[in-house]
Design an enzyme around this catalytic site. Sequence first.
Site, PDB file in Angstrom:
ATOM      1  N   SER A 112       0.792  -1.181   0.040  1.00 20.41           N
ATOM      2  CA  SER A 112       0.052  -0.086   0.187  1.00 20.41           C
ATOM      3  C   SER A 112       0.825   1.370  -0.151  1.00 20.41           C
ATOM      4  O   SER A 112       0.488   2.332  -0.515  1.00 20.41           O
ATOM      5  CB  SER A 112      -0.926  -0.041   1.242  1.00 20.41           C
ATOM      6  OG  SER A 112      -0.184   0.034   2.202  1.00 20.41           O
ATOM      7  N   THR A 113       2.008   1.272   0.710  1.00 21.61           N
ATOM      8  CA  THR A 113       2.852   2.420   0.569  1.00 21.61           C
ATOM      9  C   THR A 113       3.043   2.978  -0.667  1.00 21.61           C
ATOM     10  O   THR A 113       3.174   4.175  -1.026  1.00 21.61           O
ATOM     11  CB  THR A 113       4.368   1.969   1.362  1.00 21.61           C
ATOM     12  OG1 THR A 113       3.959   1.602   2.613  1.00 21.61           O
ATOM     13  CG2 THR A 113       5.085   3.321   1.269  1.00 21.61           C
ATOM     14  N   TYR A 114       3.748   1.814  -1.819  1.00 20.87           N
ATOM     15  CA  TYR A 114       3.896   2.366  -3.205  1.00 20.87           C
ATOM     16  C   TYR A 114       2.359   2.554  -3.692  1.00 20.87           C
ATOM     17  O   TYR A 114       2.171   3.748  -4.314  1.00 20.87           O
ATOM     18  CB  TYR A 114       4.360   1.241  -3.980  1.00 20.87           C
ATOM     19  CG  TYR A 114       6.010   1.231  -3.507  1.00 20.87           C
ATOM     20  CD1 TYR A 114       6.864   2.338  -4.130  1.00 20.87           C
ATOM     21  CD2 TYR A 114       6.718   0.161  -2.999  1.00 20.87           C
ATOM     22  CE1 TYR A 114       8.219   2.234  -3.837  1.00 20.87           C
ATOM     23  CE2 TYR A 114       7.779   0.298  -2.565  1.00 20.87           C
ATOM     24  CZ  TYR A 114       8.894   1.345  -3.005  1.00 20.87           C
ATOM     25  OH  TYR A 114      10.011   1.466  -2.694  1.00 20.87           O
ATOM     26  N   ARG A 116      -0.084   3.864  -2.940  1.00 23.72           N
ATOM     27  CA  ARG A 116      -0.761   5.058  -2.556  1.00 23.72           C
ATOM     28  C   ARG A 116      -0.129   6.410  -3.020  1.00 23.72           C
ATOM     29  O   ARG A 116      -0.166   7.635  -2.861  1.00 23.72           O
ATOM     30  CB  ARG A 116      -0.745   5.398  -0.963  1.00 23.72           C
ATOM     31  CG  ARG A 116      -1.726   4.674  -0.211  1.00 23.72           C
ATOM     32  CD  ARG A 116      -1.497   4.483   1.225  1.00 23.72           C
ATOM     33  NE  ARG A 116      -1.989   3.241   1.895  1.00 23.72           N
ATOM     34  CZ  ARG A 116      -2.963   3.125   2.960  1.00 23.72           C
ATOM     35  NH1 ARG A 116      -3.247   4.411   3.268  1.00 23.72           N
ATOM     36  NH2 ARG A 116      -3.433   2.276   3.178  1.00 23.72           N
ATOM     37  N   LEU A 136       9.980  -8.324 -11.069  1.00 24.60           N
ATOM     38  CA  LEU A 136       8.781  -7.136 -10.600  1.00 24.60           C
ATOM     39  C   LEU A 136       8.864  -6.211 -11.759  1.00 24.60           C
ATOM     40  O   LEU A 136       9.905  -5.735 -12.188  1.00 24.60           O
ATOM     41  CB  LEU A 136       9.277  -6.676  -9.156  1.00 24.60           C
ATOM     42  CG  LEU A 136       9.723  -7.706  -8.105  1.00 24.60           C
ATOM     43  CD1 LEU A 136      10.539  -6.661  -7.009  1.00 24.60           C
ATOM     44  CD2 LEU A 136       8.356  -7.865  -7.636  1.00 24.60           C
ATOM     45  N   GLU A 137       7.577  -5.879 -11.608  1.00 24.77           N
ATOM     46  CA  GLU A 137       7.291  -4.749 -12.650  1.00 24.77           C
ATOM     47  C   GLU A 137       6.692  -3.474 -12.182  1.00 24.77           C
ATOM     48  O   GLU A 137       5.874  -3.565 -11.354  1.00 24.77           O
ATOM     49  CB  GLU A 137       6.582  -4.784 -14.022  1.00 24.77           C
ATOM     50  CG  GLU A 137       6.267  -3.946 -15.118  1.00 24.77           C
ATOM     51  CD  GLU A 137       4.984  -3.620 -15.304  1.00 24.77           C
ATOM     52  OE1 GLU A 137       4.528  -2.361 -15.655  1.00 24.77           O
ATOM     53  OE2 GLU A 137       3.717  -4.131 -14.927  1.00 24.77           O
ATOM     54  N   GLN A 156       3.685  -7.996  -1.498  1.00 21.05           N
ATOM     55  CA  GLN A 156       3.700  -9.013  -0.448  1.00 21.05           C
ATOM     56  C   GLN A 156       3.062 -10.280  -1.454  1.00 21.05           C
ATOM     57  O   GLN A 156       2.165 -10.183  -2.286  1.00 21.05           O
ATOM     58  CB  GLN A 156       2.385  -8.638   0.537  1.00 21.05           C
ATOM     59  CG  GLN A 156       2.053  -9.824   1.234  1.00 21.05           C
ATOM     60  CD  GLN A 156       1.085  -9.515   2.499  1.00 21.05           C
ATOM     61  OE1 GLN A 156      -0.132  -9.244   2.011  1.00 21.05           O
ATOM     62  NE2 GLN A 156       1.531  -9.239   3.668  1.00 21.05           N
ATOM     63  N   TYR A 170       4.837 -26.397 -12.987  1.00 28.58           N
ATOM     64  CA  TYR A 170       5.490 -25.558 -13.929  1.00 28.58           C
ATOM     65  C   TYR A 170       6.854 -26.400 -14.233  1.00 28.58           C
ATOM     66  O   TYR A 170       7.190 -26.135 -15.290  1.00 28.58           O
ATOM     67  CB  TYR A 170       5.948 -24.503 -13.114  1.00 28.58           C
ATOM     68  CG  TYR A 170       6.292 -23.045 -14.020  1.00 28.58           C
ATOM     69  CD1 TYR A 170       5.642 -22.488 -14.921  1.00 28.58           C
ATOM     70  CD2 TYR A 170       7.792 -23.183 -14.146  1.00 28.58           C
ATOM     71  CE1 TYR A 170       5.978 -21.461 -15.863  1.00 28.58           C
ATOM     72  CE2 TYR A 170       8.249 -22.110 -15.058  1.00 28.58           C
ATOM     73  CZ  TYR A 170       7.338 -21.355 -15.716  1.00 28.58           C
ATOM     74  OH  TYR A 170       8.032 -20.189 -16.553  1.00 28.58           O
ATOM     75  N   GLN A 180      15.035 -18.578 -13.131  1.00 34.51           N
ATOM     76  CA  GLN A 180      15.429 -17.300 -13.312  1.00 34.51           C
ATOM     77  C   GLN A 180      16.347 -16.680 -12.029  1.00 34.51           C
ATOM     78  O   GLN A 180      16.071 -17.038 -11.002  1.00 34.51           O
ATOM     79  CB  GLN A 180      14.278 -16.681 -13.910  1.00 34.51           C
ATOM     80  CG  GLN A 180      13.280 -16.102 -12.919  1.00 34.51           C
ATOM     81  CD  GLN A 180      12.175 -15.377 -13.736  1.00 34.51           C
ATOM     82  OE1 GLN A 180      12.241 -15.463 -14.988  1.00 34.51           O
ATOM     83  NE2 GLN A 180      11.557 -14.617 -12.681  1.00 34.51           N
TER      84      GLN A 180
END
Length: 188
Positions: A112-114, A116, A136-137, A156, A170, A180
Amino acid sequence: MAVKSDRWIRMMAGHHGMIEPFAPQQVRSVEGRRVISYGTSSYGYDVRCAADFKVFTNINSAVVDPKAFDEDSFVDKRSDVCIIPPNSFALATTVEYFRIPRNVLVICLGKSTYARCGIIVNVTPLEPEWEGHVTLEFSNTTPLPARIYANEGVAQMIFFESDEACEVSYRDRGGKYQGQRGVTLPKA
């Protein structure tokens, strides 16, 4: 399928090497300096972003094509902070290496920090028996530059355990992103 608790996450990470390195509690400061939290939470695990970034640039006027991705569309950056231009995105990788059990599916949500701040974190599900560093994107949806902090919490992971193992994992499929390490670009 059931969401798994902090106790289950600690047991799987400690005894089965599911997450390495592993923080058994939520970490909010490092050497007296406040950080965006990472580590085990009530029903998930907050991952950190490593210091290697690929920041999207359009200097070559390339077309984004998942079947023929042009690596020149990114500028490599190694830093404790990454600035993402307005309405752009960057790729990074988790500090943590994951080994997902055959009867577990993991969903990733942004912190939520990002969120927001208008920064969206996107990750596809971690499928049964997938392993590796998670790419991550980060999408900066704002008209302003946005800052991402390396070695601090960014997303998270929520773990779902099935009462039975999947028929084809997978690993069984020979997934192209198996094992990877570091930031991994699209593969056709």
